[in-house]
Design a protein around this motif. Structure first.
Motif, PDB file in Angstrom:
ATOM      1  N   SER A  51       2.632   1.028 -24.544  1.00 51.82           N
ATOM      2  CA  SER A  51       1.404   0.580 -23.883  1.00 51.82           C
ATOM      3  C   SER A  51       1.537   0.605 -22.367  1.00 51.82           C
ATOM      4  O   SER A  51       0.542   0.676 -21.656  1.00 51.82           O
ATOM      5  CB  SER A  51       1.064  -0.848 -24.315  1.00 51.82           C
ATOM      6  OG  SER A  51       0.802  -0.891 -25.690  1.00 51.82           O
ATOM      7  N   CYS A  52       2.776   0.500 -21.888  1.00 49.80           N
ATOM      8  CA  CYS A  52       3.043   0.515 -20.450  1.00 49.80           C
ATOM      9  C   CYS A  52       4.496   0.917 -20.259  1.00 49.80           C
ATOM     10  O   CYS A  52       5.349   0.622 -21.099  1.00 49.80           O
ATOM     11  CB  CYS A  52       2.789  -0.870 -19.849  1.00 49.80           C
ATOM     12  SG  CYS A  52       3.081  -0.955 -18.061  1.00 49.80           S
ATOM     13  N   PRO A  79       0.026   3.611 -18.571  1.00 49.50           N
ATOM     14  CA  PRO A  79       0.176   3.030 -17.238  1.00 49.50           C
ATOM     15  C   PRO A  79       1.652   2.940 -16.863  1.00 49.50           C
ATOM     16  O   PRO A  79       2.499   2.602 -17.699  1.00 49.50           O
ATOM     17  CB  PRO A  79      -0.429   1.630 -17.374  1.00 49.50           C
ATOM     18  CG  PRO A  79      -1.105   1.588 -18.698  1.00 49.50           C
ATOM     19  CD  PRO A  79      -0.540   2.681 -19.532  1.00 49.50           C
ATOM     20  N   ILE A 101       0.456   2.234 -11.390  1.00 51.42           N
ATOM     21  CA  ILE A 101      -0.232   0.944 -11.270  1.00 51.42           C
ATOM     22  C   ILE A 101       0.358   0.153 -10.108  1.00 51.42           C
ATOM     23  O   ILE A 101      -0.352  -0.488  -9.345  1.00 51.42           O
ATOM     24  CB  ILE A 101      -0.089   0.131 -12.585  1.00 51.42           C
ATOM     25  CG1 ILE A 101      -0.745   0.858 -13.756  1.00 51.42           C
ATOM     26  CG2 ILE A 101      -0.623  -1.289 -12.426  1.00 51.42           C
ATOM     27  CD1 ILE A 101      -2.233   1.005 -13.668  1.00 51.42           C
ATOM     28  N   GLU A 102       1.688   0.194  -9.985  1.00 49.14           N
ATOM     29  CA  GLU A 102       2.387  -0.589  -8.965  1.00 49.14           C
ATOM     30  C   GLU A 102       3.754   0.030  -8.727  1.00 49.14           C
ATOM     31  O   GLU A 102       4.256   0.782  -9.571  1.00 49.14           O
ATOM     32  CB  GLU A 102       2.530  -2.050  -9.432  1.00 49.14           C
ATOM     33  CG  GLU A 102       3.146  -3.001  -8.427  1.00 49.14           C
ATOM     34  CD  GLU A 102       2.422  -3.060  -7.096  1.00 49.14           C
ATOM     35  OE1 GLU A 102       2.751  -2.241  -6.202  1.00 49.14           O
ATOM     36  OE2 GLU A 102       1.525  -3.906  -6.931  1.00 49.14           O
ATOM     37  N   ASN A 118      -0.171  -7.260 -16.268  1.00 47.48           N
ATOM     38  CA  ASN A 118      -1.540  -7.639 -16.630  1.00 47.48           C
ATOM     39  C   ASN A 118      -2.540  -6.591 -16.150  1.00 47.48           C
ATOM     40  O   ASN A 118      -3.481  -6.250 -16.861  1.00 47.48           O
ATOM     41  CB  ASN A 118      -1.882  -9.026 -16.088  1.00 47.48           C
ATOM     42  CG  ASN A 118      -1.241 -10.121 -16.898  1.00 47.48           C
ATOM     43  OD1 ASN A 118      -0.979  -9.969 -18.084  1.00 47.48           O
ATOM     44  ND2 ASN A 118      -0.956 -11.230 -16.256  1.00 47.48           N
ATOM     45  N   THR A 119      -2.318  -6.059 -14.961  1.00 49.46           N
ATOM     46  CA  THR A 119      -3.176  -4.992 -14.451  1.00 49.46           C
ATOM     47  C   THR A 119      -3.060  -3.755 -15.337  1.00 49.46           C
ATOM     48  O   THR A 119      -4.057  -3.127 -15.692  1.00 49.46           O
ATOM     49  CB  THR A 119      -2.790  -4.640 -13.004  1.00 49.46           C
ATOM     50  OG1 THR A 119      -2.972  -5.790 -12.186  1.00 49.46           O
ATOM     51  CG2 THR A 119      -3.640  -3.498 -12.464  1.00 49.46           C
ATOM     52  N   ALA A 120      -1.846  -3.434 -15.731  1.00 51.84           N
ATOM     53  CA  ALA A 120      -1.599  -2.232 -16.520  1.00 51.84           C
ATOM     54  C   ALA A 120      -2.206  -2.298 -17.919  1.00 51.84           C
ATOM     55  O   ALA A 120      -2.830  -1.348 -18.368  1.00 51.84           O
ATOM     56  CB  ALA A 120      -0.093  -1.978 -16.623  1.00 51.84           C
ATOM     57  N   ARG A 122      -4.325  -4.814 -19.232  1.00 52.14           N
ATOM     58  CA  ARG A 122      -5.632  -5.444 -19.412  1.00 52.14           C
ATOM     59  C   ARG A 122      -6.626  -5.049 -18.338  1.00 52.14           C
ATOM     60  O   ARG A 122      -7.783  -5.427 -18.401  1.00 52.14           O
ATOM     61  CB  ARG A 122      -5.491  -6.957 -19.424  1.00 52.14           C
ATOM     62  CG  ARG A 122      -4.860  -7.470 -20.697  1.00 52.14           C
ATOM     63  CD  ARG A 122      -5.065  -8.942 -20.820  1.00 52.14           C
ATOM     64  NE  ARG A 122      -3.994  -9.731 -20.237  1.00 52.14           N
ATOM     65  CZ  ARG A 122      -2.816  -9.931 -20.806  1.00 52.14           C
ATOM     66  NH1 ARG A 122      -2.545  -9.371 -21.949  1.00 52.14           N
ATOM     67  NH2 ARG A 122      -1.903 -10.668 -20.229  1.00 52.14           N
ATOM     68  N   GLY A 123      -6.154  -4.335 -17.323  1.00 55.59           N
ATOM     69  CA  GLY A 123      -7.045  -3.936 -16.259  1.00 55.59           C
ATOM     70  C   GLY A 123      -7.415  -5.077 -15.339  1.00 55.59           C
ATOM     71  O   GLY A 123      -8.442  -5.032 -14.675  1.00 55.59           O
ATOM     72  N   ASP A 124      -6.577  -6.138 -15.281  1.00 56.01           N
ATOM     73  CA  ASP A 124      -6.849  -7.294 -14.396  1.00 56.01           C
ATOM     74  C   ASP A 124      -6.805  -6.889 -12.937  1.00 56.01           C
ATOM     75  O   ASP A 124      -6.048  -6.068 -12.525  1.00 56.01           O
ATOM     76  CB  ASP A 124      -5.807  -8.411 -14.622  1.00 56.01           C
ATOM     77  CG  ASP A 124      -5.983  -9.062 -16.000  1.00 56.01           C
ATOM     78  OD1 ASP A 124      -6.927  -8.694 -16.713  1.00 56.01           O
ATOM     79  OD2 ASP A 124      -5.160  -9.926 -16.334  1.00 56.01           O
TER      80      ASP A 124
END
Length: 124
Positions: A51-52, A79, A101-102, A118-120, A122-124
């Motif tokens: 998932s990431c 991501p 993502i980062e 969380n950004t990766a 869930r798109g937060d």
């Protein structure tokens, strides 16, 4: 523990990172698997479930950016969070421009890692 089904794959040639980071990810509630190289990840059955990806920039053989390019062809949409000990100020903007993502500088804080995850996922 709503993250349990999400597999986070860690690719780093540093054994201490491969041992400690998956434990931290499990504390966050994720499933985690570590790989010593990009080649190892690419030949694993876990790639399709990832998932990431937490990916070291500088590794012998296939580098993190090399793996990022290969995954864009083979498994687009995963991501990527890069981690690096390199103090090159041009690196982070370049990796983000390529779709990461980062890009976290080692040693990074647990809070920064969790925010990036969380950004990766869930798109937060």
């Amino acid at each position: 523990m709503k993250n349990k089904r999400l597999l986070i794959s860690v690719v780093d040639d540093d054994e201490s990172i491969r041992e400690s980071l998956p434990d931290l990810l499990r504390e966050f509630g994720f499933t985690a698997k570590a790989f010593s190289s990009g080649e190892e990840l690419l030949t694993s059955s876990e790639l399709a479930q990832t998932s990431c990806l937490i990916l070291d920039v500088a590794m012998p053989g296939m580098t993190g950016p090399d793996l990022q390019r290969e995954l864009a062809i083979r498994q687009p949409g995963i991501p990527i969070i890069f981690i690096t000990a390199q103090r090159d100020e041009t690196l982070r903007p370049r990796l983000l421009k390529l779709g990461a993502i980062e890009c976290l500088l080692k040693p990074f804080s647990e809070a920064d890692l969790l925010k990036a995850l969380n950004t990766a996922v869930r798109g937060d």
